[in-house]
Enzyme design. Structure first.
Site, mmCIF file in Angstrom:
data_model
loop_
_atom_site.group_PDB
_atom_site.id
_atom_site.type_symbol
_atom_site.label_atom_id
_atom_site.label_comp_id
_atom_site.label_asym_id
_atom_site.label_seq_id
_atom_site.Cartn_x
_atom_site.Cartn_y
_atom_site.Cartn_z
ATOM 1 N N LYS A 34 1.092 4.222 -2.799
ATOM 2 C CA LYS A 34 0.741 5.609 -2.460
ATOM 3 C C LYS A 34 1.928 6.554 -2.680
ATOM 4 O O LYS A 34 1.744 7.717 -3.041
ATOM 5 C CB LYS A 34 0.235 5.677 -1.018
ATOM 6 C CG LYS A 34 -1.105 4.952 -0.814
ATOM 7 C CD LYS A 34 -2.208 5.611 -1.616
ATOM 8 C CE LYS A 34 -3.560 4.947 -1.480
ATOM 9 N NZ LYS A 34 -4.600 5.614 -2.275
ATOM 10 N N TYR A 75 0.835 -1.213 0.000
ATOM 11 C CA TYR A 75 0.000 0.000 0.000
ATOM 12 C C TYR A 75 0.871 1.266 0.000
ATOM 13 O O TYR A 75 0.639 2.194 -0.778
ATOM 14 C CB TYR A 75 -0.898 -0.041 1.235
ATOM 15 C CG TYR A 75 -1.869 1.109 1.378
ATOM 16 C CD1 TYR A 75 -2.994 1.198 0.562
ATOM 17 C CD2 TYR A 75 -1.678 2.097 2.346
ATOM 18 C CE1 TYR A 75 -3.902 2.238 0.706
ATOM 19 C CE2 TYR A 75 -2.580 3.142 2.504
ATOM 20 C CZ TYR A 75 -3.690 3.206 1.684
ATOM 21 O OH TYR A 75 -4.586 4.245 1.833
HETATM 22 P P1 NAD Z 1 -13.269 2.675 1.177
HETATM 23 O O1 NAD Z 1 -12.778 1.280 1.230
HETATM 24 O O2 NAD Z 1 -14.330 3.117 2.120
HETATM 25 O O3 NAD Z 1 -13.745 3.036 -0.309
HETATM 26 C C1 NAD Z 1 -12.951 2.697 -1.423
HETATM 27 C C2 NAD Z 1 -13.719 2.948 -2.689
HETATM 28 O O4 NAD Z 1 -12.922 2.483 -3.786
HETATM 29 C C3 NAD Z 1 -15.037 2.198 -2.754
HETATM 30 O O5 NAD Z 1 -16.003 3.029 -3.378
HETATM 31 C C4 NAD Z 1 -14.724 1.009 -3.670
HETATM 32 O O6 NAD Z 1 -15.851 0.559 -4.396
HETATM 33 C C5 NAD Z 1 -13.715 1.643 -4.616
HETATM 34 N N1 NAD Z 1 -12.880 0.654 -5.287
HETATM 35 C C6 NAD Z 1 -12.149 -0.357 -4.745
HETATM 36 N N2 NAD Z 1 -11.549 -1.070 -5.721
HETATM 37 C C7 NAD Z 1 -11.896 -0.492 -6.898
HETATM 38 C C8 NAD Z 1 -11.586 -0.757 -8.264
HETATM 39 N N3 NAD Z 1 -10.821 -1.782 -8.627
HETATM 40 N N4 NAD Z 1 -12.131 0.040 -9.207
HETATM 41 C C9 NAD Z 1 -12.920 1.083 -8.861
HETATM 42 N N5 NAD Z 1 -13.242 1.385 -7.592
HETATM 43 C C10 NAD Z 1 -12.737 0.606 -6.633
HETATM 44 O O7 NAD Z 1 -11.968 3.575 1.328
HETATM 45 P P2 NAD Z 1 -11.767 5.085 1.820
HETATM 46 O O8 NAD Z 1 -11.280 5.028 3.208
HETATM 47 O O9 NAD Z 1 -12.928 5.934 1.475
HETATM 48 O O10 NAD Z 1 -10.495 5.458 0.920
HETATM 49 C C11 NAD Z 1 -10.580 6.203 -0.283
HETATM 50 C C12 NAD Z 1 -9.190 6.542 -0.753
HETATM 51 O O11 NAD Z 1 -8.503 7.270 0.277
HETATM 52 C C13 NAD Z 1 -8.320 5.302 -1.035
HETATM 53 O O12 NAD Z 1 -7.496 5.556 -2.150
HETATM 54 C C14 NAD Z 1 -7.489 5.180 0.227
HETATM 55 O O13 NAD Z 1 -6.287 4.527 -0.020
HETATM 56 C C15 NAD Z 1 -7.285 6.628 0.592
HETATM 57 N N6 NAD Z 1 -6.961 6.839 1.999
HETATM 58 C C16 NAD Z 1 -7.818 6.478 2.993
HETATM 59 C C17 NAD Z 1 -7.460 6.698 4.307
HETATM 60 C C18 NAD Z 1 -8.355 6.344 5.449
HETATM 61 O O14 NAD Z 1 -7.916 6.476 6.605
HETATM 62 N N7 NAD Z 1 -9.575 5.913 5.240
HETATM 63 C C19 NAD Z 1 -6.223 7.271 4.612
HETATM 64 C C20 NAD Z 1 -5.374 7.625 3.577
HETATM 65 C C21 NAD Z 1 -5.758 7.414 2.273
#
Ligand code: NAD
Length: 246
Positions: free
Chosen positions: A158, A154
């Site tokens: 990133k 991951y």
């Molecule tokens: P989440 O798991 O709640 O949502 C992820 C979304 O991505 C969902 O809508 C899912 O359907 C979609 N997805 C997954 N695989 C896919 C694919 N192959 N094609 C298209 N869509 C796909 O995650 P989140 O927490 O809302 O995270 C969103 C973004 O933010 C991600 O890139 C994650 O890495 C990043 N992020 C999250 C956090 C956190 O603490 N939640 C921190 C840093 C970065």
């Protein structure tokens, strides 16, 4: 931050951060293309966008599949004729210590997080450079900046997003297309709801603002970066992490 007349595409917008971004951009006036891995989930967010008085298009698309991404942009062009804003938000985790990490867990995470961003940005760039306008925001992570034990795949994806952001920002600047990244810290979503209580407590001790962030905190940063208030900002990384990494 007025986005009236703009068309925004948000990947992975069925829940969490992506959903909050889609609704924030719609509230600012944009029509929104919502993508997710299931049609029903994309439809649900699209219905919320429409409730805000904007047009929405819901498309089921796996961002790691080139043919699906091409079809997605075909549908966007047919419906709206353009895309002004792209938010590469779709992302997954498959955590594990390095020596036990399966090749599939490496490949899947890199395919969705890094290759997915490449495929979507490539299609968007064709339309944006022709239009001589575009705003691209890539949702990376604090983990891409600081590293994290158990998340080598991951963190690599990133961190890769940041190198991509800066390279493409240089490439597209002369066509008035800006490319920036947001690095969220730990945000309350499904992705972090799996954290055990002990890990959560340890985490809070590392965050100067002493709380996890909200999806809306990230959506506000994205809305700023795609708005007219950020016209002279490109190739930058905006950290939204409660001070966790400085
Ligand atoms: P989440 O798991 O709640 O949502 C992820 C979304 O991505 C969902 O809508 C899912 O359907 C979609 N997805 C997954 N695989 C896919 C694919 N192959 N094609 C298209 N869509 C796909 O995650 P989140 O927490 O809302 O995270 C969103 C973004 O933010 C991600 O890139 C994650 O890495 C990043 N992020 C999250 C956090 C956190 O603490 N939640 C921190 C840093 C970065």
């Amino acid at each position: 931050m007025d986005l009236t007349g703009k068309v925004a595409l948000v990947t992975g917008a069925s829940r969490g951060i992506g959903r909050a971004i889609a609704l924030r951009l719609a509230a600012a006036g944009a029509d929104v293309v919502v993508t997710a891995t299931s049609q029903g989930a994309a439809d649900a967010t699209a219905a919320e966008v429409e409730k805000l008085g904007r047009k929405a298009l819901a498309v089921k698309a796996d961002v790691s599949a080139a043919a699906e991404v091409e079809a997605l942009f075909g549908a966007v062009t047919e419906t709206f004729g353009k895309v002004d804003i792209l938010v590469n938000n779709a992302g997954i985790t498959k955590d594990g210590l390095l020596v036990r990490m399966k090749e599939d867990d490496w490949d899947n995470v890199l395919d969705v997080n890094l290759k997915g961003m490449f495929l979507c940005t490539r299609e968007a760039a064709k339309l944006m450079t022709k239009a001589r306008f575009g705003r691209i925001v890539n949702i990376s992570s604090v983990v891409g900046e600081s590293g994290n034990a158990g998340q080598a795949n991951y963190a690599a994806s990133k961190a890769g997003m940041l190198g991509f952001t800066k390279s493409v920002a240089r490439e597209l600047a002369k066509r008035n297309v800006t490319v920036n990244a947001v690095t969220p810290g730990f945000i309350e979503t499904d992705m972090t709801s799996v954290l055990p209580e002990k890990a959560r407590e340890a985490l809070l001790q590392q965050i100067p603002l002493e709380r996890l962030g909200s999806a809306e905190n990230i959506a506000d940063a994205v809305c700023f970066l795609v708005s007219g208030r950020a016209d002279y900002i490109t190739g930058q990384v905006l950290a939204v992490n409660g001070g966790m990494h400085m």
